[in-house]
Design an enzyme around this catalytic site. Sequence first.
Site, PDB file in Angstrom:
ATOM      1  CE  LYS A 143       0.735  -0.293   1.640  1.00  0.00           C
ATOM      2  NZ  LYS A 143       1.023  -1.624   2.202  1.00  0.00           N
ATOM      3  N   GLY A 156       0.304  -5.374  -4.293  1.00  0.00           N
ATOM      4  CA  GLY A 156      -1.077  -5.267  -3.836  1.00  0.00           C
ATOM      5  C   GLY A 156      -1.200  -4.808  -2.394  1.00  0.00           C
ATOM      6  CG  ASP A 157      -2.317  -2.566   1.334  1.00  0.00           C
ATOM      7  OD1 ASP A 157      -1.493  -3.128   2.060  1.00  0.00           O
ATOM      8  OD2 ASP A 157      -3.252  -1.871   1.796  1.00  0.00           O
ATOM      9  CB  SER A 194       6.860  -8.803  -2.809  1.00  0.00           C
ATOM     10  OG  SER A 194       5.459  -8.770  -2.953  1.00  0.00           O
TER      11      SER A 194
HETATM   12  P1  NDP Z   1      -8.229  -7.088   0.782  1.00  0.00           P
HETATM   13  O1  NDP Z   1      -8.711  -5.917   0.032  1.00  0.00           O
HETATM   14  O2  NDP Z   1      -7.995  -8.368   0.065  1.00  0.00           O
HETATM   15  O3  NDP Z   1      -9.189  -7.391   2.017  1.00  0.00           O
HETATM   16  C1  NDP Z   1      -9.437  -6.449   2.981  1.00  0.00           C
HETATM   17  C2  NDP Z   1     -10.479  -6.980   3.929  1.00  0.00           C
HETATM   18  O4  NDP Z   1     -10.600  -6.082   5.029  1.00  0.00           O
HETATM   19  C3  NDP Z   1     -11.847  -7.083   3.317  1.00  0.00           C
HETATM   20  O5  NDP Z   1     -12.544  -8.133   3.915  1.00  0.00           O
HETATM   21  C4  NDP Z   1     -12.468  -5.741   3.668  1.00  0.00           C
HETATM   22  O6  NDP Z   1     -13.879  -5.761   3.699  1.00  0.00           O
HETATM   23  C5  NDP Z   1     -11.905  -5.500   5.053  1.00  0.00           C
HETATM   24  N1  NDP Z   1     -11.785  -4.049   5.274  1.00  0.00           N
HETATM   25  C6  NDP Z   1     -11.067  -3.173   4.548  1.00  0.00           C
HETATM   26  N2  NDP Z   1     -11.225  -1.925   5.011  1.00  0.00           N
HETATM   27  C7  NDP Z   1     -12.056  -2.041   6.062  1.00  0.00           C
HETATM   28  C8  NDP Z   1     -12.592  -1.108   6.963  1.00  0.00           C
HETATM   29  N3  NDP Z   1     -12.302   0.198   6.869  1.00  0.00           N
HETATM   30  N4  NDP Z   1     -13.403  -1.590   7.927  1.00  0.00           N
HETATM   31  C9  NDP Z   1     -13.692  -2.911   8.026  1.00  0.00           C
HETATM   32  N5  NDP Z   1     -13.219  -3.839   7.187  1.00  0.00           N
HETATM   33  C10 NDP Z   1     -12.411  -3.408   6.222  1.00  0.00           C
HETATM   34  O7  NDP Z   1      -6.876  -6.604   1.491  1.00  0.00           O
HETATM   35  P2  NDP Z   1      -5.709  -7.471   2.124  1.00  0.00           P
HETATM   36  O8  NDP Z   1      -6.232  -8.728   2.695  1.00  0.00           O
HETATM   37  O9  NDP Z   1      -4.623  -7.521   1.137  1.00  0.00           O
HETATM   38  O10 NDP Z   1      -5.208  -6.506   3.307  1.00  0.00           O
HETATM   39  C11 NDP Z   1      -5.710  -6.597   4.634  1.00  0.00           C
HETATM   40  C12 NDP Z   1      -4.727  -5.933   5.585  1.00  0.00           C
HETATM   41  O11 NDP Z   1      -3.457  -6.615   5.501  1.00  0.00           O
HETATM   42  C13 NDP Z   1      -4.409  -4.469   5.297  1.00  0.00           C
HETATM   43  O12 NDP Z   1      -4.133  -3.819   6.512  1.00  0.00           O
HETATM   44  C14 NDP Z   1      -3.123  -4.542   4.467  1.00  0.00           C
HETATM   45  O13 NDP Z   1      -2.386  -3.337   4.555  1.00  0.00           O
HETATM   46  C15 NDP Z   1      -2.417  -5.683   5.196  1.00  0.00           C
HETATM   47  N6  NDP Z   1      -1.377  -6.387   4.464  1.00  0.00           N
HETATM   48  C16 NDP Z   1      -1.591  -6.923   3.238  1.00  0.00           C
HETATM   49  C17 NDP Z   1      -0.591  -7.625   2.594  1.00  0.00           C
HETATM   50  C18 NDP Z   1      -0.807  -8.295   1.292  1.00  0.00           C
HETATM   51  O14 NDP Z   1       0.117  -8.974   0.819  1.00  0.00           O
HETATM   52  N7  NDP Z   1      -1.984  -8.197   0.659  1.00  0.00           N
HETATM   53  C19 NDP Z   1       0.736  -7.759   3.187  1.00  0.00           C
HETATM   54  C20 NDP Z   1       0.847  -7.224   4.528  1.00  0.00           C
HETATM   55  C21 NDP Z   1      -0.171  -6.557   5.106  1.00  0.00           C
HETATM   56  P3  NDP Z   1     -14.688  -5.191   2.428  1.00  0.00           P
HETATM   57  O15 NDP Z   1     -14.426  -6.160   1.325  1.00  0.00           O
HETATM   58  O16 NDP Z   1     -16.098  -5.134   2.873  1.00  0.00           O
HETATM   59  O17 NDP Z   1     -14.123  -3.842   2.154  1.00  0.00           O
HETATM   60  O1  2IT Z   2       1.759  -4.137   3.605  1.00  0.00           O
HETATM   61  C1  2IT Z   2       2.437  -4.902   2.886  1.00  0.00           C
HETATM   62  O2  2IT Z   2       3.492  -5.397   3.276  1.00  0.00           O
HETATM   63  C2  2IT Z   2       1.913  -5.205   1.551  1.00  0.00           C
HETATM   64  N1  2IT Z   2       0.824  -4.753   1.209  1.00  0.00           N
HETATM   65  C3  2IT Z   2       2.715  -6.046   0.606  1.00  0.00           C
HETATM   66  C4  2IT Z   2       3.784  -5.234  -0.061  1.00  0.00           C
HETATM   67  C5  2IT Z   2       4.562  -5.930  -1.141  1.00  0.00           C
HETATM   68  O3  2IT Z   2       5.389  -5.235  -1.750  1.00  0.00           O
HETATM   69  O4  2IT Z   2       4.367  -7.114  -1.379  1.00  0.00           O
END
Ligand code: NDP
Ligand code: 2IT
Length: 444
Positions: A126, A165-166, A376
Site C-alpha cells: 500500500k 487507486g484508493d 486489478s
Molecule cells: P474515494 O476517494 O472515491 O471516496 C471516499 C469517500 O469516503 C468520499 O465520499 C469521502 O468524502 C469519504 N471519506 C474519506 N475520508 C473520510 C473521513 N476521514 N471521514 C469521513 N468520510 C471520509 O475512495 P474509495 O471509494 O476508493 O475508498 C473508500 C474506502 O474503500 C476506503 O477505505 C478504501 O481504502 C476502500 N477500498 C477502496 C477500493 C477501491 O478499489 N477504490 C478497494 C477496496 C477498498 P470526501 O469526498 O468528503 O472526502
Molecule cells: O484497498 C484496496 O484493495 C484497494 N484500494 C484496491 C487495490 C488494487 O490494487 O486494486
Amino acid sequence: MSYVDEVIDRVVKENPSEPEFHQAVKEVLESLRPVVEANEESFRKDAVLERIVNPERQIKFRVPWVDDKGQVQVNTGYRVQFNSAIGPYKGGLRLHPSVNLGIIKFLGFEQIFKNSLTGLPIGGGKGGSDFDPKGKSDREVMAFCQSFMTELSKYIGADTDVPAGDIGTGAREIGYMFGQYKRLRGVFEGVLTGKGLTYGGSLARTEATGYGLLYITEELMKCHGQSLEGKTIVVSGAGNVATYAIQKAHQLGAKVVTCSDSTGWVYDPDGIDVAALKEIKEVKRARLTEYKNYRPNSEYHEGKGVWTVKCDIALPCATQNELDLDDAKALVANGVIAVAEGANMPTTLEATEYLQKNGVFFLPGKAANAGGVATSALEMSQNSERLSWSFDEVDAKLKGIMVGVYHNIDEAAKKYGFEGNYVVGANIAGFEKVVTAMNAQGIV
Ligand code: NDP
Ligand code: 2IT
C-alpha cells in the site's frame, strides 16, 4: 505468555503512534489463535508471526511540487511493500491529509490477507501521501502526481509492485502517474491498475469494488435463505466504492437510502439517484449539499448519522473506524441483519464484536471489498497478454471470485469451530495460503 500475545505486545512497543496498525494486527492475530496454538512450537521457531507483521520494505520520500501561485509545496510519499510471498506487491495509493506511515501499514497489512483470499497471485502492499487533491486545480494534481511518481518509479514495476487507486486516487490521478512512469522508464507496461480504458485499463475495474461488495452480500443472504430483493440498505461514503455499491444494490432489487461524505450525509427515501451522485462527485467534484437540487424529496444533514437510519443491511464504504460501538448499537436496535465492509477497517473492534454477539452477519473488508483488487489482478492478466476482455467477461469472473471468497471464509470458520464468524474465517483462510507460500520459500 502465548506467542500471539507476545507478538501483539512487540508490535505495539516497536511501532508507537500507529494505532490503526495495532488495531489491524490485533484483529488478525486474535483470529489466528486456533491455528497458531496448533502449531505454536514450529511457528515460534520460524518466527512466522514476526515475519508476517514486519513489512519486507517501507519507503518514505519527499514530494515537492509547485502550486498555481508559484509556491513550492512539500508532501510526504509512502510505499509499504509488505509481503510478496504469493505474488508482486499489489495495493492502492491513498491521497488524503490524514495519511501517515501507520495508516499505510494497516492498509498494507490488511491487503496481504485480502489479496490471498482472491485466489489470485498478488502480494500485499500500500502507499500514498498526505497530499489533499480536494480544491486543487488539475494542473496542481498533475504536478503532485508527476513528482510523486518520479520517486515511486524507482521501486515499482509490472512484475514487482503494482499500485492502484484508493481514497483520493481515481482515474485522473492514475492517468497522470502512468504517463510519468512511462516517460521516466520508457516502457509501456501494466505498472498501475485502474488505468483508463484507452491505455490498458480493464472494463469493470471502476465498478468492481462496489459490485463485488454486493455480490458477496447477495451470496451471504442466499446462503441464509434470504435475498436482497426489497431490502433497505444504508451506505456511507460517496466515492468510488459507495457509488457502485449503490448502483449494484439497486440492480439487485434493494433500495439504498443514504450516502455520505466527510462533511454530511443524505437521506433519500426514494432511493439514492446514482446519476445525480456521479455528476456531483465525479464531474463537479462538489459537496453532497448539492444533492437536494437534484432530489427535492431528500434530506441533507451535517455531520455523521447514516447508521441511525433504519435498515436491513449496512455497507460502510468511506474510511477506517467510521462505525463505532454506538453506531453498532443503533443498527442492532433498528433490526439490521447484515453489515458488510466496503471500506478498509471501517468498523471498530468493539463495534464488530457487538454486532457479532447480537447475531448480525458481519463480512470483514478483506473479504467484502476484495473485488477491487481482484479485478486489478484481472487487469494485470489482460495487460500481460495484451488483450482486453469484455465487460461481461470481467464482471462474470468478479462474481465468481466473490462467491468463492464467501465459501472460502465460511468453510475456514467452520473448520476451526467458529461457524458464522467471517472475521475468523477470512483471517485464517487468508493467512494459511500466505504462510504455506512463505514456508516453501525458506527464510527470506
Ligand atoms: P474515494 O476517494 O472515491 O471516496 C471516499 C469517500 O469516503 C468520499 O465520499 C469521502 O468524502 C469519504 N471519506 C474519506 N475520508 C473520510 C473521513 N476521514 N471521514 C469521513 N468520510 C471520509 O475512495 P474509495 O471509494 O476508493 O475508498 C473508500 C474506502 O474503500 C476506503 O477505505 C478504501 O481504502 C476502500 N477500498 C477502496 C477500493 C477501491 O478499489 N477504490 C478497494 C477496496 C477498498 P470526501 O469526498 O468528503 O472526502
Ligand atoms: O484497498 C484496496 O484493495 C484497494 N484500494 C484496491 C487495490 C488494487 O490494487 O486494486
